[in-house]
Every structure is written in C-alpha cells, then in structure tokens.
Design an enzyme around this catalytic site. Structure first.
Site, PDB file in Angstrom:
ATOM      1  N   HIS A 143       0.831  -1.218   0.000  1.00  0.00           N
ATOM      2  CA  HIS A 143       0.000   0.000   0.000  1.00  0.00           C
ATOM      3  C   HIS A 143       0.853   1.250   0.000  1.00  0.00           C
ATOM      4  CE1 HIS A 143       0.701  -1.183   4.233  1.00  0.00           C
ATOM      5  NE2 HIS A 143       0.709   0.117   4.494  1.00  0.00           N
TER       6      HIS A 143
ATOM      7  N   HIS B 121       0.775   5.227   1.202  1.00  0.00           N
ATOM      8  CA  HIS B 121       0.098   6.237   2.016  1.00  0.00           C
ATOM      9  C   HIS B 121       0.168   7.566   1.260  1.00  0.00           C
ATOM     10  CE1 HIS B 121       0.206   4.143   6.070  1.00  0.00           C
ATOM     11  NE2 HIS B 121       1.161   3.460   5.450  1.00  0.00           N
TER      12      HIS B 121
HETATM   13  P1  5GP Z   1       1.832   0.438   7.424  1.00  0.00           P
HETATM   14  O1  5GP Z   1       2.409   0.707   8.795  1.00  0.00           O
HETATM   15  O2  5GP Z   1       1.716  -1.037   7.167  1.00  0.00           O
HETATM   16  O3  5GP Z   1       2.547   1.176   6.343  1.00  0.00           O
HETATM   17  O4  5GP Z   1       0.386   1.078   7.455  1.00  0.00           O
HETATM   18  C1  5GP Z   1      -0.767   0.364   7.756  1.00  0.00           C
HETATM   19  C2  5GP Z   1      -1.863   1.379   7.893  1.00  0.00           C
HETATM   20  O5  5GP Z   1      -3.097   0.700   7.833  1.00  0.00           O
HETATM   21  C3  5GP Z   1      -1.854   2.152   9.206  1.00  0.00           C
HETATM   22  O6  5GP Z   1      -1.677   3.534   8.942  1.00  0.00           O
HETATM   23  C4  5GP Z   1      -3.221   1.860   9.824  1.00  0.00           C
HETATM   24  O7  5GP Z   1      -3.827   3.007  10.392  1.00  0.00           O
HETATM   25  C5  5GP Z   1      -4.021   1.368   8.644  1.00  0.00           C
HETATM   26  N1  5GP Z   1      -5.040   0.397   8.988  1.00  0.00           N
HETATM   27  C6  5GP Z   1      -4.870  -0.727   9.748  1.00  0.00           C
HETATM   28  N2  5GP Z   1      -6.039  -1.410   9.818  1.00  0.00           N
HETATM   29  C7  5GP Z   1      -6.935  -0.724   9.088  1.00  0.00           C
HETATM   30  C8  5GP Z   1      -8.317  -0.930   8.785  1.00  0.00           C
HETATM   31  O8  5GP Z   1      -8.942  -1.903   9.188  1.00  0.00           O
HETATM   32  N3  5GP Z   1      -8.926   0.004   8.004  1.00  0.00           N
HETATM   33  C9  5GP Z   1      -8.251   1.095   7.517  1.00  0.00           C
HETATM   34  N4  5GP Z   1      -8.957   1.953   6.776  1.00  0.00           N
HETATM   35  N5  5GP Z   1      -6.964   1.326   7.791  1.00  0.00           N
HETATM   36  C10 5GP Z   1      -6.308   0.440   8.565  1.00  0.00           C
END
Ligand code: 5GP
Ligand code: ZN
Length: 141
Positions: free
Chosen positions: A99, A101
């Site tokens: 993903h 951001h």
């Molecule tokens: P990472 O740290 O893997 O780059 O980011 C994961 C992101 O996913 C985090 O910013 C967190 O807030 C978001 N996230 C985790 N679970 C969910 C969810 O169930 N729904 C949504 N919309 N975002 C999520």
C-alpha cells in the site's frame, strides 16, 4: 489472502471509507487519519511488499495515484503531500498487503515529520559510482 485485513476490505468483509475503485485498485481512508484526507492506495492483487510487486500491478497502481493526489489537493488545499510506502517490519510496515500512504501536509505540527540525516561526507564520487554500479548490475527487468 484470507487473513489479510486489506483483502477483507477489498472483498467487502470489512468496512472502509472508499475514495476510488476500479478493477485493479482500491483507495480508501486510513483509519488513523494522520492528517485529514490520509488515503491508502492498494492493488487488489495481494502482494506483500515492493519486492513482490510485479510491473503490471505497479503500473496499474501508480496510474491512479496522481488523480487521487489532485483530488485531495483540490478538496482540502494542503500545502504539500507525502507519499510513503513502508516495506518490511523494520521499515515500519504493519499491514502486509502492499500500500501507498498519501498524506496531505498542512503545517509543521500536522502529525508527520520527515527528516533525512545526510551522510554525504562519508561518500566520495567513487563510492557513489560503486554503489550505483552494484545496484545497476542487479536490476532485473
Ligand atoms: P503500514 O504501517 O503497514 O505502512 O500502514 C498500515 C496502515 O493501515 C496504518 O496507517 C493503519 O492506520 C491502517 N489500517 C490498519 N487497519 C486498518 C483498517 O482496518 N482500516 C483502515 N482503513 N486502515 C487500517
Ligand atoms: Zn491482502
């Protein structure tokens, strides 16, 4: 993948605030809303990290990113926008479905700080050439 929360969001098993969707890509608001409009853009195909992402999936994913960024810009008038992608837990990845951001930036205390510490003094031009050459020789397109 059955135990992946983002796959569950794609399948509609978990709710999300959808920003954009086509056959290959879904964009939805990150629950944490680090800043207003913080959006995640994901391929529908389950890939864990940039290391697994195939070129076709990457192409389809990145094809929609400028339009989503412009939509955030026109709606909320941020002063800037960071695109962040964490790969691997050491790099801060918590959800192992690839993903991006998209984080609009409003001011110095808006919830995100990006500061790079330069080590330029440790590398001369020859060092840079050697590092670049090593990477170049390993690229497989
Ligand atoms: P990472 O740290 O893997 O780059 O980011 C994961 C992101 O996913 C985090 O910013 C967190 O807030 C978001 N996230 C985790 N679970 C969910 C969810 O169930 N729904 C949504 N919309 N975002 C999520
Ligand atoms: Zn997944």
């Amino acid at each position: 993948m059955s135990d992946c929360i983002f796959c569950k969001i794609i399948n509609g098993e978990l709710p999300s605030a959808k920003v954009f969707e086509n056959d290959d890509v879904l964009a939805f608001l990150d629950l944490s809303q680090v800043t207003k409009g913080h959006t995640l853009v994901i391929p529908k195909l389950h890939n864990e990290t940039i290391f697994d992402l195939d070129a076709d999936t990457a192409k389809k994913l990145f094809a929609v990113v400028p339009a989503i960024a412009r939509a955030i810009q026109s709606e909320f008038q941020p002063k800037g926008l960071n695109i962040i992608n964490n790969n691997g837990s050491f790099a801060g990845q918590e959800v192992f479905h690839y993903h991006l951001h998209l984080i609009p930036r409003y001011n110095e205390t808006d919830g995100i700080r990006t500061k790079y510490i330069s080590h330029q003094a440790d590398y001369d031009q020859e060092d840079l050439k050697q590092i670049a050459s090593a990477i170049n020789q390993a690229v497989q397109i």
